[in-house]
Structures are given as C-alpha cells and as structure tokens.
Design an enzyme around this catalytic site. Structure first.
Site, PDB file in Angstrom:
ATOM      1  N   GLU A  35       0.832  -1.213   0.000  1.00 42.78           N
ATOM      2  CA  GLU A  35       0.000   0.000   0.000  1.00 42.78           C
ATOM      3  C   GLU A  35       0.862   1.258   0.000  1.00 42.78           C
ATOM      4  OE1 GLU A  35      -3.166  -0.474  -1.171  1.00 42.78           O
ATOM      5  OE2 GLU A  35      -3.416  -1.810   0.535  1.00 42.78           O
ATOM      6  N   SER A  69     -24.797   7.500 -16.797  1.00 50.19           N
ATOM      7  CA  SER A  69     -24.672   6.293 -15.979  1.00 50.19           C
ATOM      8  C   SER A  69     -25.941   6.084 -15.187  1.00 50.19           C
ATOM      9  CB  SER A  69     -23.487   6.411 -15.020  1.00 50.19           C
ATOM     10  OG  SER A  69     -23.888   7.127 -13.876  1.00 50.19           O
ATOM     11  N   ALA A 127     -15.688   2.733  -1.376  1.00 45.39           N
ATOM     12  CA  ALA A 127     -15.366   1.630  -0.465  1.00 45.39           C
ATOM     13  C   ALA A 127     -13.895   1.235  -0.562  1.00 45.39           C
ATOM     14  CB  ALA A 127     -16.251   0.429  -0.766  1.00 45.39           C
ATOM     15  N   LEU A 129     -12.469   0.220  -3.309  1.00 44.29           N
ATOM     16  CA  LEU A 129     -12.357  -0.921  -4.225  1.00 44.29           C
ATOM     17  C   LEU A 129     -12.192  -0.459  -5.680  1.00 44.29           C
ATOM     18  CD1 LEU A 129     -15.082  -3.206  -2.604  1.00 44.29           C
ATOM     19  CD2 LEU A 129     -12.614  -3.213  -2.185  1.00 44.29           C
ATOM     20  N   SER A 130     -11.789   0.792  -5.863  1.00 34.78           N
ATOM     21  CA  SER A 130     -11.444   1.324  -7.185  1.00 34.78           C
ATOM     22  C   SER A 130     -12.587   1.369  -8.177  1.00 34.78           C
ATOM     23  CB  SER A 130     -10.279   0.537  -7.811  1.00 34.78           C
ATOM     24  OG  SER A 130      -9.126   0.731  -7.079  1.00 34.78           O
ATOM     25  N   GLU A 164      -6.781  10.245 -14.166  1.00 36.83           N
ATOM     26  CA  GLU A 164      -6.971  10.370 -12.719  1.00 36.83           C
ATOM     27  C   GLU A 164      -6.083  11.489 -12.134  1.00 36.83           C
ATOM     28  OE1 GLU A 164      -8.413   7.219 -11.052  1.00 36.83           O
ATOM     29  OE2 GLU A 164      -8.215   7.947  -9.012  1.00 36.83           O
ATOM     30  N   ASP A 176      -4.364   0.921  -9.259  1.00 36.95           N
ATOM     31  CA  ASP A 176      -5.764   0.581  -9.528  1.00 36.95           C
ATOM     32  C   ASP A 176      -6.002   0.305 -11.015  1.00 36.95           C
ATOM     33  OD1 ASP A 176      -5.828   1.330  -6.897  1.00 36.95           O
ATOM     34  OD2 ASP A 176      -6.817   3.246  -7.259  1.00 36.95           O
TER      35      ASP A 176
HETATM   36  C1  GLA Z   1      -5.287   4.414  -3.926  1.00 42.34           C
HETATM   37  C2  GLA Z   1      -4.518   4.918  -5.143  1.00 42.34           C
HETATM   38  C3  GLA Z   1      -3.437   3.927  -5.565  1.00 42.34           C
HETATM   39  C4  GLA Z   1      -2.564   3.527  -4.392  1.00 42.34           C
HETATM   40  C5  GLA Z   1      -3.423   3.130  -3.186  1.00 42.34           C
HETATM   41  C6  GLA Z   1      -2.597   2.871  -1.960  1.00 42.34           C
HETATM   42  O1  GLA Z   1      -6.015   3.271  -4.258  1.00 42.34           O
HETATM   43  O2  GLA Z   1      -5.400   5.130  -6.220  1.00 42.34           O
HETATM   44  O3  GLA Z   1      -2.662   4.483  -6.607  1.00 42.34           O
HETATM   45  O4  GLA Z   1      -1.659   4.539  -4.053  1.00 42.34           O
HETATM   46  O5  GLA Z   1      -4.390   4.125  -2.871  1.00 42.34           O
HETATM   47  O6  GLA Z   1      -1.814   1.752  -2.138  1.00 42.34           O
END
Ligand code: GLA
Length: 386
Positions: A35, A69, A127, A129-130, A164, A176
């Site tokens: 992380e 959406s 959440a 979860l991207s 992003e 992500d």
């Molecule tokens: C978010 C960011 C990622 C990464 C994580 C932490 O998800 O979008 O690029 O830095 O935090 O690992």
C-alpha cells in the site's frame, strides 16, 4: 453480471434512443499487499474482483462525447477536442478524462469520432475498491478497440492514470488502473511500479479452502485532497533527503542509518514504504513456495505498519482487522488508500460466517455504522462482453 450487462444496454437505449455498438467491462480491485508503494516506484500485489463496471458504447458521426450512468439523471456532453479539466467536473471527469488521456498518449483526437457511453456498475462507491479505475478501464479498452488505436495494456494504464492525476486531479499511482486492466482470473498481479511490468501470481484460494472477505466499513474516503496527498508529500521529502529518485531505492539498513536526517514523522512514513516493499516481495515468494495459507502474518504486519507508521487506518478498520483475526482469519489488513474504505480478511471458508457474525456484533457494540461484508474472487481484467 448478465443483469448488469442488460442494464447497461437498456440504460444506453433509454438515454440515447438507439442500440449500443458493443459492451465492455472492467473490474474493481482489492490490494492483497503493497500500500502506497506504487507512487514510490515500488511493488504491489492487487487482484481484480468479481464486481464490474459495464460500458455500453457507440461511436457518433460528429465530435461530440456524451456520458451517462445509472447513478446520474443527466448525461454530460462535451466536444471531444474541447474536453479539459476546467470544463468537466464530477464523476464524468473520469470517463471524459480517459478520452483526453488517450489523446495525451498518442491518439489523434481531432481525427477521431465522438461517442455515446452509458455505465452500469456493481463496484461499491467510496469503499476503497477502485470504482473509478473500473470506469476508466472499461472505457479505455472500449475506445482502444472502436478507435482502432492498437495500444497495449501498459499504454492504456498510462492514459487512465493521466485521467486520474491530471484530469480529475487525484495524485494517485498506477495500482488501480493496472489491476483493473491487466489482472487474470484466479491470480494476483505482481506489479513493479518503476517500469510498469507485471506478472500473475497464482492465488489458489479455493484449492486451500480459503476466501478473501471484504469488510466495507462504510467510512467514505477521498483521495483528491487531504491525507493521501500529505502521505505522498512525506515520501517525496524523505526520498529527497536521502538523495534517491524514489523510496524504492532505499533498504531498511540505509533508512535506519539515515534516521537522524529525517524528522520522526517523515522517518516513520518512509519506514512503512521500505518495509512494505519487502513484504510484497516476501508475499510473492511465500505464495509460490507455500501457498496462501502462509501469508497471513505478512498481511497483519502490513496493517500494523499502516496503522502505526503511515497512520492511514481508522478505528473501524482496526476493529475489523482485530476481530477477523480473533475469530478465525489467517491474515487481515486494510486495503487501498486508507482513511476509510475496506479491510480484507484471508479466511478459511468454514470460518466465514463466524468472522462476519463477530465483526457485526463488535461494530454494533462500538456504535459504528454497520459494515457490509462479501467474498471476492480473483477475476479477469478489462474485456469485451458483447
Ligand atoms: C489508492 C490509489 C493507488 C494507491 C493506493 C494505496 O487506491 O489510487 O494508486 O496509491 O491508494 O496503495
């Protein structure tokens, strides 16, 4: 999954009054370990989950882009070559930013047609979860095909990452987008964030009677400002003080020797990154030699480091991790950027109910918002569905 596919098609037809040319999808992700190492040019080990965003899309015969959406009533409209961060705000900045990002990595937007796109998703928002990378990746793979760009996965990651960082304005790394675009079913994706190279690492969860349980604490996070950017700034400061390009280049011995040159907070931020990189390498090695039952301690060590050194956990995430471990999980940690979002717990299938009941009652005793819990399976990255 098929329901979402028809929801995307029907949504498109209702909004735009004709049938889409195709439907593509991309998943959310959890990060197994690694992380905040991505923007330090280090290592990460995420996997794509079985929750996806579907993009129904058709090319237009003018230069207009319309994005809609299931979440919003209004479609956002903008000219393909007029799209700029100043013009497009809100969630539409993610998809419009991808078209813009593809232009930045080599697509000739002035010579390409506009498009209509409609998104339907079951990746929970906020959440950790991207959900945003799922939108970006579904559109990136769709446009790559219909615009006949022929870009490889790494170039699509770059375009989505630019969207992003420079369009939405969130200073995140490539974790992500890489996970959402490049993951393989059944495997985690070991990514070297310095050169963007990646390889699948077999997870063999089912063969070991294990599952990854997501515990969404319902504490919403936000990466555009605040703590995330501050952590990144601390890491960059530490790298400058230590005279390296990125913290990836520092060993734990070197960091300890240089302790006096950093203030205590910066030292602890750097210690998280340096030890976390090593934990990712150890996790990959352990998965290959001993399988997933053996990675639990590494996961919890990662959580402690985020809690104590990087300070990005929350009381809810700490409680979820502690209770999961006490009631049968082999390993647990918060996942994603932190300051809210979800924890993951590597749990024997036979203990899943016990863990969930215990987490529920602990949250209720503490008066926290009730968490949402579900099992996720390592799934395929972005693809065409129809
Ligand atoms: C978010 C960011 C990622 C990464 C994580 C932490 O998800 O979008 O690029 O830095 O935090 O690992």
């Amino acid at each position: 999954m098929t329901d979402l596919l028809s929801e995307a098609r029907t949504g498109f037809e209702e909004r735009f009054g004709y049938a889409p040319g195709g439907i593509w999808s991309a998943p959310g992700r959890v990060n197994l370990i690694g992380e905040h190492t991505d923007y330090n040019e280090g290592f990460v080990l995420p996997f794509a989950i079985d929750r996806r965003t579907f993009a129904a899309l058709a090319l237009r015969d003018d230069g207009l882009v319309r994005v809609a959406s299931s979440l919003e009533d209004e479609a956002v409209e903008v000219g393909l070559t007029d799209a700029s961060p100043a013009v497009v705000k809100g969630w539409a900045a993610y998809p419009v930013g991808v078209a813009w990002g593809l232009g930045k990595v080599g697509a000739d937007l002035a010579g390409l047609p506009g498009f209509d796109v409609y998104f339907a998703s079951d990746v929970p928002l906020g959440a950790g979860l991207s959900s945003s990378a799922a939108i970006e990746s579904a559109l990136a793979i769709a446009l790559n095909e219909v615009w006949r760009l022929g870009f490889d996965g790494a170039r699509l990651v770059e375009a989505a990452h630019l969207a992003e960082n420079d369009f939405v304005g969130a200073p995140t790394g490539i974790l992500d987008q890489s996970a959402s675009l490049l993951s393989r079913e059944g495997a985690a994706l070991f990514i070297d964030c310095r050169d963007g190279s990646s390889e699948p690492v077999d997870l063999a969860l089912e063969a070991s009677d294990l599952a990854i349980l997501v515990i969404d604490t319902k504490v919403k996070h936000e990466h555009v400002s605040g703590g995330y950017a501050a952590r990144r700034a601390s890491c960059e400061l530490a790298a400058r003080e230590l005279g390296v390009a990125a913290l990836r280049d520092v060993t734990i011995e070197q960091l300890l020797e240089a302790r006096d040159r950093l203030d205590d907070e910066t030292f602890r931020r750097a210690r998280h990154i340096v030890t976390e990189d090593q934990r990712v390498l150890d996790t990959v090695e352990t998965l290959r030699t001993d399988g997933p039952t053996a990675i639990g301690d590494l996961m919890f060590a990662s959580h402690r480091s985020m809690r104590d050194d990087f300070e990005i956990s929350t009381p809810e995430l700490d409680l979820a991790v502690e209770i999961a471990l006490n009631y049968g999980a082999l390993g647990a940690r918060m996942t994603g950027g932190g300051f809210g979002g979800s924890a993951i717990a590597l749990t024997p299938v036979s203990m899943l109910t016990q863990v969930q009941v215990a987490v529920d009652s602990a949250f209720s005793e503490h008066g926290y918002t009730m968490p949402e819990m579900f099992v996720v399976r390592p799934s395929q990255g972005a693809r065409r569905d129809k």
